[in-house]
Design a protein around this motif. Structure first.
Motif, PDB file in Angstrom:
ATOM      1  N   PRO A 177       8.600  16.607   4.376  1.00 58.28           N
ATOM      2  CA  PRO A 177       9.705  16.303   3.884  1.00 58.28           C
ATOM      3  C   PRO A 177      10.137  14.925   4.604  1.00 58.28           C
ATOM      4  N   VAL A 178      11.113  14.027   3.854  1.00 57.93           N
ATOM      5  CA  VAL A 178      11.447  12.846   4.493  1.00 57.93           C
ATOM      6  C   VAL A 178      11.830  12.926   5.742  1.00 57.93           C
ATOM      7  N   PRO A 179      12.719  13.685   6.435  1.00 59.63           N
ATOM      8  CA  PRO A 179      12.904  13.737   7.602  1.00 59.63           C
ATOM      9  C   PRO A 179      11.982  14.034   8.735  1.00 59.63           C
ATOM     10  N   VAL A 180      10.812  14.637   8.376  1.00 58.10           N
ATOM     11  CA  VAL A 180       9.778  14.738   9.127  1.00 58.10           C
ATOM     12  C   VAL A 180       8.824  13.410   9.173  1.00 58.10           C
ATOM     13  N   VAL A 181       8.582  12.841   8.064  1.00 53.08           N
ATOM     14  CA  VAL A 181       8.041  11.600   8.048  1.00 53.08           C
ATOM     15  C   VAL A 181       8.836  10.501   8.665  1.00 53.08           C
ATOM     16  N   ALA A 182      10.099  10.488   8.596  1.00 52.41           N
ATOM     17  CA  ALA A 182      10.994   9.545   9.230  1.00 52.41           C
ATOM     18  C   ALA A 182      10.806   9.577  10.706  1.00 52.41           C
ATOM     19  N   GLY A 183      10.703  10.683  11.143  1.00 49.71           N
ATOM     20  CA  GLY A 183      10.607  10.970  12.591  1.00 49.71           C
ATOM     21  C   GLY A 183       9.257  10.686  13.104  1.00 49.71           C
ATOM     22  N   ALA A 184       8.240  10.654  12.345  1.00 50.92           N
ATOM     23  CA  ALA A 184       7.046  10.406  12.762  1.00 50.92           C
ATOM     24  C   ALA A 184       6.580   8.821  12.999  1.00 50.92           C
ATOM     25  N   LEU A 185       7.350   8.316  11.953  1.00 47.39           N
ATOM     26  CA  LEU A 185       7.370   6.805  11.995  1.00 47.39           C
ATOM     27  C   LEU A 185       8.099   6.319  13.306  1.00 47.39           C
ATOM     28  N   LEU A 186       8.813   7.164  13.886  1.00 48.20           N
ATOM     29  CA  LEU A 186       9.712   6.427  15.239  1.00 48.20           C
ATOM     30  C   LEU A 186       8.640   6.821  16.351  1.00 48.20           C
ATOM     31  N   ASP A 187       7.717   7.595  16.326  1.00 50.40           N
ATOM     32  CA  ASP A 187       6.844   7.618  17.256  1.00 50.40           C
ATOM     33  C   ASP A 187       5.718   6.581  17.539  1.00 50.40           C
TER      34      ASP A 187
ATOM     35  N   GLU B 233      -4.287   1.441   6.223  1.00 47.00           N
ATOM     36  CA  GLU B 233      -5.178   2.719   6.049  1.00 47.00           C
ATOM     37  C   GLU B 233      -5.266   3.630   7.174  1.00 47.00           C
ATOM     38  N   LYS B 234      -5.514   3.039   8.345  1.00 47.30           N
ATOM     39  CA  LYS B 234      -5.741   3.836   9.549  1.00 47.30           C
ATOM     40  C   LYS B 234      -4.364   4.358   9.886  1.00 47.30           C
ATOM     41  N   ARG B 235      -3.296   3.545   9.812  1.00 48.24           N
ATOM     42  CA  ARG B 235      -1.806   3.993  10.164  1.00 48.24           C
ATOM     43  C   ARG B 235      -1.611   5.180   9.189  1.00 48.24           C
ATOM     44  N   SER B 236      -1.920   5.052   8.007  1.00 52.40           N
ATOM     45  CA  SER B 236      -1.527   6.300   7.082  1.00 52.40           C
ATOM     46  C   SER B 236      -2.301   7.380   7.615  1.00 52.40           C
ATOM     47  N   ALA B 237      -3.569   7.344   7.930  1.00 53.64           N
ATOM     48  CA  ALA B 237      -4.052   8.387   8.509  1.00 53.64           C
ATOM     49  C   ALA B 237      -3.588   9.127   9.673  1.00 53.64           C
ATOM     50  N   SER B 238      -3.016   8.420  10.473  1.00 58.78           N
ATOM     51  CA  SER B 238      -2.483   8.966  11.720  1.00 58.78           C
ATOM     52  C   SER B 238      -0.982   9.427  11.612  1.00 58.78           C
ATOM     53  N   LEU B 239      -0.513   8.783  10.505  1.00 58.90           N
ATOM     54  CA  LEU B 239       0.889   9.251  10.069  1.00 58.90           C
ATOM     55  C   LEU B 239       0.736  10.620   9.357  1.00 58.90           C
ATOM     56  N   ALA B 240      -0.034  10.850   8.711  1.00 58.27           N
ATOM     57  CA  ALA B 240      -0.116  12.092   8.163  1.00 58.27           C
ATOM     58  C   ALA B 240      -0.728  13.398   9.312  1.00 58.27           C
TER      59      ALA B 240
ATOM     60  N   GLY C 295       8.728  15.374  -5.566  1.00 57.50           N
ATOM     61  CA  GLY C 295       8.354  16.977  -5.602  1.00 57.50           C
ATOM     62  C   GLY C 295       6.955  17.368  -4.812  1.00 57.50           C
ATOM     63  N   ALA C 296       6.097  16.313  -4.510  1.00 64.14           N
ATOM     64  CA  ALA C 296       4.891  16.976  -3.817  1.00 64.14           C
ATOM     65  C   ALA C 296       4.958  16.221  -2.393  1.00 64.14           C
ATOM     66  N   GLY C 297       6.103  15.913  -1.996  1.00 65.11           N
ATOM     67  CA  GLY C 297       6.144  15.532  -0.555  1.00 65.11           C
ATOM     68  C   GLY C 297       6.881  14.074  -0.475  1.00 65.11           C
ATOM     69  N   THR C 298       6.348  13.208   0.642  1.00 64.08           N
ATOM     70  CA  THR C 298       7.253  11.818   0.604  1.00 64.08           C
ATOM     71  C   THR C 298       6.310  10.753   0.140  1.00 64.08           C
ATOM     72  N   MET C 299       6.675   9.935  -0.234  1.00 66.85           N
ATOM     73  CA  MET C 299       5.844   8.726  -0.855  1.00 66.85           C
ATOM     74  C   MET C 299       6.129   7.610   0.272  1.00 66.85           C
TER      75      MET C 299
ATOM     76  N   ALA D 240       0.721  -1.204  -0.044  1.00 68.29           N
ATOM     77  CA  ALA D 240       0.070   0.012  -0.126  1.00 68.29           C
ATOM     78  C   ALA D 240       1.026   1.288   0.065  1.00 68.29           C
ATOM     79  N   SER D 241       0.399   2.299  -0.237  1.00 64.36           N
ATOM     80  CA  SER D 241       1.231   3.297  -0.623  1.00 64.36           C
ATOM     81  C   SER D 241       0.394   4.747  -0.673  1.00 64.36           C
ATOM     82  N   ALA D 242       1.083   5.770   0.157  1.00 65.46           N
ATOM     83  CA  ALA D 242       0.333   7.009   0.270  1.00 65.46           C
ATOM     84  C   ALA D 242       1.391   8.170   0.497  1.00 65.46           C
ATOM     85  N   LEU D 243       0.675   9.516  -0.263  1.00 65.54           N
ATOM     86  CA  LEU D 243       1.657  10.784  -0.450  1.00 65.54           C
ATOM     87  C   LEU D 243       1.319  11.412   0.767  1.00 65.54           C
ATOM     88  N   VAL D 244       2.559  11.832   1.499  1.00 62.95           N
ATOM     89  CA  VAL D 244       2.432  12.757   2.754  1.00 62.95           C
ATOM     90  C   VAL D 244       2.957  14.111   2.419  1.00 62.95           C
ATOM     91  N   ASP D 245       2.467  15.218   2.962  1.00 69.47           N
ATOM     92  CA  ASP D 245       2.709  16.242   2.385  1.00 69.47           C
ATOM     93  C   ASP D 245       3.677  16.737   3.438  1.00 69.47           C
TER      94      ASP D 245
END
Length: 257
Positions: A13-23, A116-123, A80-84, A6-11
């Motif tokens: 940058p990568v360092p922010v998304v990678a940090g959120a995944l650590l939570d 799907e639920k995790r993607s929403a929480s991650l965003a 270019g639109a965020g992090t996949m 499954a994939s989702a685009l998050v608005d």
């Protein structure tokens, strides 16, 4: 071994998304047991039905965890639109009709709903972290060694180690804050480089952001700490780091190597 993607685009940058995944709050909501508030390499996660997974990756590229019959991978790709965010779940099937039924209903159906639920929480978490206050830290390297300092306070963290740094004041640039903190804590001036590793969540509205740095003038002294120490890449995993700094050990080892 069946695999679900499954994939989702998050608005963000990568360092922010990678940090959120650590939570770990993003996964405890699904009944996963974790050893602390941040995912760290080597952590053991426990889930329903006796599932145990070991974290094998937690860095800017994403996170992975693997067990005897289940593997979870989340890969991050800058666009270019965020992090996949690309999630992959694979598991070992049980043979026969029961196994095929489980693959379809439990494996694919349940896993897809969880993702799907995790993607929403991650965003949502990424949105919070993008607006969070910043604490900066310096990964000062000299002759292949990293500088760390030992805390003297508060009592709960006395004796543990961390990278030099501190809070960014209102209206202050992160690089300027880091230069100021190194003068205050170590009595040295530094030249600030690129970010190292992900943004590490400290609180709901605060992140730790580490930058590489080089000494420009002076010799580091423990002005506000118990001690300072130069460490090789091999010494980093065995040190008693503060939890947020420990998360960054793999990225710091890459910096030294």
């Amino acid at each position: 071994m069946p695999e679900l993607r499954a994939s989702a685009l998050v608005d963000a940058p990568v360092p922010v998304v990678a940090g959120a995944l650590l939570d770990t709050s993003l996964i405890t909501a699904f009944g996963v047991g974790v050893p602390g508030p941040l995912l760290c390499l080597g952590d053991v996660l426990t889930g329903p039905f006796g599932v145990r997974l070991t974290v094998t990756r937690a860095d800017l590229s994403g996170v992975s965890a693997a067990g005897d019959f289940l593997e979870l991978h989340t890969d991050l790709v800058a666009t270019g639109a965020g992090t996949m965010v690309v999630d992959r779940v694979s598991w070992t099937s049980v043979r026969g009709v029961v196994g095929r039924f489980a693959d379809v209903t439990v494996g694919r159906g349940m896993a897809l709903r969880v993702l799907e639920k995790r993607s929403a929480s991650l965003a949502r978490r990424c949105e919070e972290l993008r607006a969070a206050r910043v604490v900066v830290g310096a990964a000062i390297v000299r002759d292949g060694r990293l500088l760390a300092q030992q805390r003297s306070y508060p009592e709960s963290h006395a004796g543990q180690w961390e990278l030099p740094g501190g809070r960014v004041e209102p209206g202050e640039k992160p690089a300027d804050a880091l230069v100021r903190e190194c003068v205050e804590e170590l009595g040295v001036s530094v030249v600030v480089g690129e970010q190292v590793g992900p943004d590490v969540p400290l609180k709901k509205d605060m992140v730790l952001r580490i930058f590489s740095a080089e000494l420009a003038d002076g010799e580091p002294e423990a002005l506000e700490h118990n001690a300072v120490r130069w460490l090789t890449a091999g010494e980093l995993p065995g040190l008693d780091w503060l939890p947020a700094d420990r998360v960054l050990v793999p990225a710091l080892q890459v910096l030294l190597n």
